[in-house]
Design an enzyme around this catalytic site. Structure first.
Site, PDB file in Angstrom:
ATOM      1  N   ASP A 124       0.840  -1.201   0.000  1.00  0.00           N
ATOM      2  CA  ASP A 124       0.000   0.000   0.000  1.00  0.00           C
ATOM      3  C   ASP A 124       0.874   1.249   0.000  1.00  0.00           C
ATOM      4  O   ASP A 124       1.143   1.799   1.057  1.00  0.00           O
ATOM      5  CB  ASP A 124      -0.902  -0.026   1.229  1.00  0.00           C
ATOM      6  CG  ASP A 124      -1.907   1.111   1.270  1.00  0.00           C
ATOM      7  OD1 ASP A 124      -2.112   1.770   0.230  1.00  0.00           O
ATOM      8  OD2 ASP A 124      -2.473   1.343   2.352  1.00  0.00           O
ATOM      9  N   GLU A 135      -2.443  10.688  -0.537  1.00  0.00           N
ATOM     10  CA  GLU A 135      -3.665   9.884  -0.584  1.00  0.00           C
ATOM     11  C   GLU A 135      -4.065   9.467   0.821  1.00  0.00           C
ATOM     12  O   GLU A 135      -5.254   9.449   1.161  1.00  0.00           O
ATOM     13  CB  GLU A 135      -3.444   8.652  -1.466  1.00  0.00           C
ATOM     14  CG  GLU A 135      -4.695   7.814  -1.722  1.00  0.00           C
ATOM     15  CD  GLU A 135      -4.927   6.684  -0.740  1.00  0.00           C
ATOM     16  OE1 GLU A 135      -5.934   5.965  -0.892  1.00  0.00           O
ATOM     17  OE2 GLU A 135      -4.122   6.503   0.206  1.00  0.00           O
ATOM     18  N   GLU A 136      -3.067   9.127   1.631  1.00  0.00           N
ATOM     19  CA  GLU A 136      -3.350   8.621   2.968  1.00  0.00           C
ATOM     20  C   GLU A 136      -3.922   9.687   3.905  1.00  0.00           C
ATOM     21  O   GLU A 136      -4.401   9.376   4.987  1.00  0.00           O
ATOM     22  CB  GLU A 136      -2.073   8.018   3.583  1.00  0.00           C
ATOM     23  CG  GLU A 136      -1.498   6.820   2.823  1.00  0.00           C
ATOM     24  CD  GLU A 136      -2.363   5.578   2.899  1.00  0.00           C
ATOM     25  OE1 GLU A 136      -3.449   5.631   3.508  1.00  0.00           O
ATOM     26  OE2 GLU A 136      -1.954   4.536   2.344  1.00  0.00           O
ATOM     27  N   ASP A 168      -4.474   0.402  -6.481  1.00  0.00           N
ATOM     28  CA  ASP A 168      -4.122   0.624  -5.085  1.00  0.00           C
ATOM     29  C   ASP A 168      -4.175  -0.717  -4.362  1.00  0.00           C
ATOM     30  O   ASP A 168      -5.241  -1.294  -4.186  1.00  0.00           O
ATOM     31  CB  ASP A 168      -5.125   1.610  -4.474  1.00  0.00           C
ATOM     32  CG  ASP A 168      -4.738   2.070  -3.079  1.00  0.00           C
ATOM     33  OD1 ASP A 168      -3.751   1.556  -2.530  1.00  0.00           O
ATOM     34  OD2 ASP A 168      -5.427   2.961  -2.547  1.00  0.00           O
TER      35      ASP A 168
END
Length: 318
Positions: A138, A172-173, A201
């Site tokens: 990830d 993104e996180e 992803d």
């Protein structure tokens, strides 16, 4: 993949002035059942090349506090690594700068010269990790597959009818900050030119499933055809719905699709019977953890999904 809305730290102050830095370059895979003319068939994506990118991203994390998170040195080094590969291959690269949570973030966009600029087929993945680990599944897995597909475009000299674009997203996180910033920066005219955005992803989960986004029927069918050629039954992706970088595109009316091999949901007995692996265990036991290293990858899933990235990019850009 970012945390669910209930558990993630939301990005603060996600908008800043975009800075564009030009440089340059980009790259594609298909099942045996493909019957298209040889010149139009996607090449096989070498799993050794994809894993070499994972090794480099792991080394970058190790040398930078164990992560590649937004605003940290590991993210900048990851972006520099990917950009250098694309520039050397002949892509036109652009770095887009934004601010999130008081730190500068970056998106990397790579355009392959040629094709109809009013018909863009785009593949993307987030390049940042969480701060607690190196983020190899990830999402170095998706980032490496998209990178190697771009490099395959360059190696093959592929010149499709439509224009090819590849992207690596920052933050993104923290709540899809980079991809949302990019989509907003396009404006309505720019968004209308994107025929499809494909998101990758977490595609190498150690206890993998084979999940396909069902947001757009044409894109979904393209992936279904690929996996049918391998004799693999897929399922509709639900665990990550709205939790990755396809969401800003979808919300803006862009057709989206993508692949996913599972995060912290547990594999059912029926899924284990269909795909192998261990029932009752998470698809990725190291999700958002320090153990998300190069040891946390299923090579078979990574190989199949990497080939699927290229297959879809070739098929959808004809």
């Amino acid at each position: 993949m970012k945390l669910p809305r209930s558990g993630r730290a939301l990005a603060a102050g996600a908008v800043a002035v975009a800075t564009l830095i030009s440089g340059g370059s980009m790259a594609g895979a298909a099942p045996a059942a493909d019957t298209a003319p040889a010149a139009l068939a996607a090449p096989d994506i070498p799993i050794a090349n994809v894993k070499a990118h994972l090794t480099q991203l792991q080394s970058i994390a190790t040398a930078n506090g164990g992560n590649r998170a937004h605003g940290r040195p590991g993210y900048q080094a990851s972006l520099n690594y990917v950009k250098a590969k694309l520039d050397a291959a002949g892509f036109t690269t652009t770095v887009q700068r934004f601010t999130a949570s008081g730190r500068t973030g970056y998106n990397l966009i790579a355009d392959w010269p040629g094709g109809d600029a009013n018909q863009v087929v785009m593949a993307g993945s987030h390049l940042d990790s969480v701060s607690s680990g190196p983020g190899i599944n990830d999402n170095a897995s998706g980032s490496a597959a998209v990178l190697e597909t771009a490099l395959a475009v360059a190696r093959s000299g592929h010149q499709p009818t439509k224009h090819l674009r590849f992207a690596w997203w920052g933050a993104e996180e923290l709540g899809l900050v980079g991809s949302r910033y990019y989509v907003n920066s396009l404006g309505s005219a720019g968004r209308a030119k994107i025929n499809g955005y494909l998101n990758f992803d977490m595609i190498g989960s150690p206890n993998p499933g084979y999940f396909v986004y069902d947001d757009d029927p044409t894109i979904e069918q393209t992936f279904q055809e690929y996996f049918a050629g391998l004799g693999i039954s897929t399922e509709i992706e639900t665990e990550g719905d709205g939790r990755s970088d396809h969401a800003p595109f979808k919300n803006a009316g862009v057709p989206v699709g993508g692949l996913f091999s599972g995060a912290d949901y547990r594999k059912t007995s029926a899924q284990a019977a269909k795909w192998g692996g261990t029932a009752g265990q998470p698809f990725d036991r190291c999700y958002h953890s320090s153990c998300d290293t190069t040891a946390n990858i299923n090579d078979t899933a990574l190989n199949r999904n990497s080939d699927a990235v290229a297959y879809a990019m070739w098929e959808l850009s004809r």
